[in-house]
Each structure stands twice: as C-alpha cells, then as structure tokens.
Design an enzyme around this catalytic site. Structure first.
Site, PDB file in Angstrom:
ATOM      1  N   ARG A 138      25.871  70.336  39.076  1.00 34.18           N
ATOM      2  CA  ARG A 138      24.554  71.178  38.701  1.00 34.18           C
ATOM      3  C   ARG A 138      23.455  70.205  37.938  1.00 34.18           C
ATOM      4  O   ARG A 138      22.407  70.641  38.570  1.00 34.18           O
ATOM      5  CB  ARG A 138      25.151  72.507  37.897  1.00 34.18           C
ATOM      6  CG  ARG A 138      23.978  73.195  37.407  1.00 34.18           C
ATOM      7  CD  ARG A 138      24.217  74.619  36.929  1.00 34.18           C
ATOM      8  NE  ARG A 138      25.376  74.894  36.174  1.00 34.18           N
ATOM      9  CZ  ARG A 138      25.623  74.457  35.061  1.00 34.18           C
ATOM     10  NH1 ARG A 138      24.490  73.839  34.371  1.00 34.18           N
ATOM     11  NH2 ARG A 138      26.887  74.743  34.613  1.00 34.18           N
ATOM     12  N   TYR A 150       3.334  84.407  51.234  1.00 34.80           N
ATOM     13  CA  TYR A 150       4.551  84.660  52.066  1.00 34.80           C
ATOM     14  C   TYR A 150       5.373  85.970  51.380  1.00 34.80           C
ATOM     15  O   TYR A 150       5.352  86.138  50.299  1.00 34.80           O
ATOM     16  CB  TYR A 150       5.609  83.257  51.801  1.00 34.80           C
ATOM     17  CG  TYR A 150       6.912  83.450  52.270  1.00 34.80           C
ATOM     18  CD1 TYR A 150       6.906  83.376  53.557  1.00 34.80           C
ATOM     19  CD2 TYR A 150       7.924  83.865  51.505  1.00 34.80           C
ATOM     20  CE1 TYR A 150       8.257  83.594  54.218  1.00 34.80           C
ATOM     21  CE2 TYR A 150       9.264  83.807  52.038  1.00 34.80           C
ATOM     22  CZ  TYR A 150       9.401  84.101  53.231  1.00 34.80           C
ATOM     23  OH  TYR A 150      10.625  84.051  53.959  1.00 34.80           O
ATOM     24  N   ASP A 178       1.957  76.277  47.241  1.00 34.39           N
ATOM     25  CA  ASP A 178       3.187  76.379  48.208  1.00 34.39           C
ATOM     26  C   ASP A 178       2.640  75.579  49.406  1.00 34.39           C
ATOM     27  O   ASP A 178       1.692  75.862  50.086  1.00 34.39           O
ATOM     28  CB  ASP A 178       3.478  77.891  48.528  1.00 34.39           C
ATOM     29  CG  ASP A 178       4.556  77.815  49.480  1.00 34.39           C
ATOM     30  OD1 ASP A 178       4.598  76.926  50.505  1.00 34.39           O
ATOM     31  OD2 ASP A 178       5.229  79.148  49.594  1.00 34.39           O
ATOM     32  N   LYS A 198      11.553  74.984  56.477  1.00 36.68           N
ATOM     33  CA  LYS A 198      10.674  74.953  57.521  1.00 36.68           C
ATOM     34  C   LYS A 198      10.653  73.552  58.236  1.00 36.68           C
ATOM     35  O   LYS A 198      11.580  72.916  58.584  1.00 36.68           O
ATOM     36  CB  LYS A 198       9.396  75.749  57.068  1.00 36.68           C
ATOM     37  CG  LYS A 198       9.713  77.113  56.512  1.00 36.68           C
ATOM     38  CD  LYS A 198      10.380  77.927  57.036  1.00 36.68           C
ATOM     39  CE  LYS A 198      10.997  79.213  56.345  1.00 36.68           C
ATOM     40  NZ  LYS A 198       9.963  79.999  55.563  1.00 36.68           N
TER      41      LYS A 198
HETATM   42  C1  LIG Z   1      10.010  80.723  54.197  1.00 38.05           C
HETATM   43  C2  LIG Z   1       8.891  80.334  53.143  1.00 38.05           C
HETATM   44  C3  LIG Z   1       9.242  80.715  51.790  1.00 38.05           C
HETATM   45  C4  LIG Z   1      10.532  80.896  51.346  1.00 38.05           C
HETATM   46  O1  LIG Z   1      11.340  79.972  51.590  1.00 38.05           O
HETATM   47  P1  LIG Z   1      12.932  80.164  51.937  1.00 38.05           P
HETATM   48  O2  LIG Z   1      13.562  78.901  52.267  1.00 38.05           O
HETATM   49  O3  LIG Z   1      13.063  81.144  53.079  1.00 38.05           O
HETATM   50  O4  LIG Z   1      13.687  80.751  50.562  1.00 38.05           O
HETATM   51  C5  LIG Z   1       8.304  80.369  50.644  1.00 38.05           C
HETATM   52  N1  LIG Z   1       6.975  80.015  51.354  1.00 38.05           N
HETATM   53  C6  LIG Z   1       6.573  79.980  52.468  1.00 38.05           C
HETATM   54  C7  LIG Z   1       4.962  79.541  53.112  1.00 38.05           C
HETATM   55  C8  LIG Z   1       7.610  80.313  53.706  1.00 38.05           C
HETATM   56  O5  LIG Z   1       7.059  80.012  54.670  1.00 38.05           O
END
Ligand SMILES: *Cc1c(COP(=O)(O)O)cnc(C)c1O
Length: 377
Positions: free
Chosen positions: A46, A98, A170, A195
C-alpha cells in the site's frame, strides 16, 4: 528528452537484476527486511510497490513533475487530492466538470464541509468574482466534456498565485502528450488513466503528478493513509499503454480531423464542437497551451430522433460511455453521461437531445467516414 522518446525511455525502464526490458509485475504485498526497519525501500505494497513505483515515475516524467502517484481509479485520485483540504475550505471548480467529479463534490465531500462552487472557468472575471476568504483551490478541467470548452491555464495560474490558491487540473482529455499543465503553472495535474493513458478499454486507474516536494509528501501521506492504490497488474498495463500513447494520439487526431471536416460540411449537422476548429470559442487558447486538439468531437444533429437514428445505424462506433481507447465510441450525452442534469440546465449548457459525442479511435479513417456518411444519409 522529447515527448515521443519519453514515452519509451521515461520513468524506470526494465529490470536491472535480469535485464528484462519490461518492468516486472511485482505481485506482492510485503518485503523481507534485513533487520527490523532496515529494508530495500519497499516495506508494504500500500505504501509502495516496485511496479506501481515505475508507473508513478513515468507519469511524473511525462507531466514534467517531480513525483507521481497511481490510484485505483480516476475518482480515487480526485478524492485523494481533495483530502488535502480541511472542513470549511472552499474549492472553485469548472462548471462542466466530469459528472463523477461533480457527484463527489456535491454529494460526498459536501458532507465533510468541503464546499465547491461551480463557475465557467473560461471566464477569468467570473472566477475572480467567485473567490472567497475560504477558497483554497481552483479545480479546472480543459477541454471539457462534451462541448470541449477550453480554460486558459496560464490565466488560471496567475489568479491562483495572486490569491494563494492551489491550481488542480484534470488533464484526462488532453493527455500529457498534448498538454503539460505543470509547465503552465498548475500545482497538481491528474488523470483518469482509464481513458487515453491506458487506451485499450481494459484498465480503470487514476494518476496524479506534482512538482513540489511539499505536495508530494502530503499526497503520498494521503495515498498511504487512505489506501486507494492501483494494483501491480494494472500499473503494468498502464505502462504498456504509455509506450504507444504518442502513436495513438497522433493517429486518433489525424482521424478526428478528417471526421470533423466531413461533419462540418454535412447538411444534417447543425454544429460541430472541436477545439481544432477556428470557429470554436476556445481555439486560440487551445492552440497556445496544447500541441494537439485530441480525439473528442461532439456534433448536433438537431433532434433526439435524428440522434437515435444515427446511433442505430453506425457500425464501427460502439455505443458506450467512456472514451480514449483504440476503438471508436459514440454516445448521446443527454441520455448517458449527462442524464442526471435537468433538461433545462442541459439546454442552457448546449447539451441538447440531438448532441452526439464521438471518441475517435485508430480504425481506418475511410471506414469511419463511410460509416458516418451512411448513418447520416
Ligand atoms: C472518466 C473521467 C474521470 C473519472 O475517472 P475514472 O477512472 O472513471 O474513475 C475523471 N475525469 C474525467 C475527465 C474523466 O473522463
């Protein structure tokens, strides 16, 4: 090292002991100590795991940061970053973040008295006006989903500096291949690595990078305390994804530009949203702060019925949420990712029932074009 080389030679490459050119998957929870408290640098997975550490090193390199952190999902990364703040603090966030981030901020973090206000961060004046005595951070997403709105990160960094706020970005849509927010003045950059970074629709993961020792220590403390860490197998898959991130982004963008040109001139398409288009509101800022416009494009076909018809006809675009993978995906934000937003508010934002979002993949552009053409015909 230039970006393409970094994808291959950044971070930790291979295994010194055996010469293996890929970092092994250290499927292990604990590590033998020479004597009590005297260990190899790893004591419990961890706290740290060699495979995860290699991934954390490469994301730091890609974002031009000094430390990286890998989490079990993008949301786990965002939640852990939010643990930097105290009850009573206030965070100003991009208004079309998001959906999962919005849910976390308004339905979970609010219960711990961490308040969020949502503003259009493409409007610097609105941001300045929304800052209060309690504000501790700006939380920005650029480009956004699904209208690809652009926020000027240098402008946000100047505001953050002036008011002594952390700037958190982000960077999921742009990827570290096209955009490096830390270089533009951000303090923390994070990703849903589910993604583009993973890129193959086979891992759920989150990544964070910072360039200050103080923030690195704080985030490592939170990561170890909260424990939302990424497992070694998934860390390895992400490193494999990163090796082809540059190639995929180039191929995805080349395909996207062709589809955008086609959609722009199609009589049944009312509007196309893509930051690479000169008529896109954020085009100049996007051109200035990133080296590419990415593979997300949205377009309006005018009505729910027209959108449904197109979706039922496409062959190569898989109807699914998520984005950023090698296969092309299609969705109707109003019915899927943004269904929880009331219709009036959606229309205000421009997320109409006829709006279609594509996450363009790496198939042959001609097939994708023919497919859209027949589906719209
Ligand atoms: C998908 C997404 C998230 C969340 O991520 P997960 O891996 O699904 O928890 C956060 N920000 C953006 C812009 C996203 O497309």
């Amino acid at each position: 090292m230039r970006p393409k080389t970094k994808m291959i030679h950044g971070g930790i490459t291979g295994d010194e002991k055996t010469g293996a050119v890929s970092v092994p998957i250290y499927q292990v929870s604990t590590y033998k100590q020479e004597s009590a408290g005297n260990h190899s640098g790893f004591e419990y997975s961890r706290t740290g795991n060699p495979t995860r550490h290699a991934l954390e090193t490469v994301i730091a390199d890609l974002e031009n940061g000094t430390a990286g952190f890998a989490f079990g999902s993008g949301m786990a990364a965002i939640t852990s970053v939010m643990m930097l703040f105290d009850a009573g603090d206030h965070v100003l966030s991009t208004d079309d973040v998001y959906g999962g981030s919005y849910r976390l901020m308004t339905n979970v973090l609010n219960r711990y008295q961490l308040q969020h206000t949502f503003v259009d961060t493409s409007n610097a004046k609105a941001v300045e006006e929304a800052i209060t005595e309690k504000t501790k951070a700006l939380y920005v997403e650029t480009p956004t989903n699904p209208l690809l709105k652009i926020t000027d990160l240098k402008q946000m960094a100047a505001i953050a500096k002036k008011h002594n706020l952390l700037l958190i970005v982000d960077n999921t849509f742009a990827t570290p291949y096209w955009q490096q927010p830390l270089d533009l003045g951000a303090d923390i950059v994070l990703h849903s690595a589910t993604k583009y970074i993973g890129g193959h629709s086979d891992v759920v993961a989150g990544l964070v990078a910072v360039n200050s020792r103080e923030l690195a220590e704080k985030i490592h403390f939170i990561q170890n305390s909260v424990g939302a860490v990424l497992g070694p197998q998934d860390a390895w898959l992400l490193m494999r994804g990163i090796k082809t991130l540059a190639l995929r982004m180039e191929a995805i963008e080349a395909n996207t530009k062709k589809l955008v040109a086609f959609l722009e001139q199609h009589p049944k398409v009312e509007k196309v949203f893509y930051p690479g288009l000169e008529n896109h509101e954020g085009h100049n800022v996007a051109a200035d702060q990133s080296t590419g416009y990415g593979g997300m494009v949205s377009f309006d076909v005018g009505s729910e019925a027209a959108a449904d018809k197109l979706l039922s006809r496409v062959q190569y675009f898989t109807l699914a949420e998520s984005l950023g993978a090698v296969e092309s995906l299609i969705s109707i934000p109003a019915k899927m990712t943004h269904a929880s937003i009331p219709r009036d508010r959606r229309n205000e934002l421009g997320i109409t029932d006829g709006l279609i979002r594509l996450s363009v993949g790496i198939e042959d552009a001609e097939d994708l074009l023919e497919d859209l053409k027949q589906a719209l015909g």
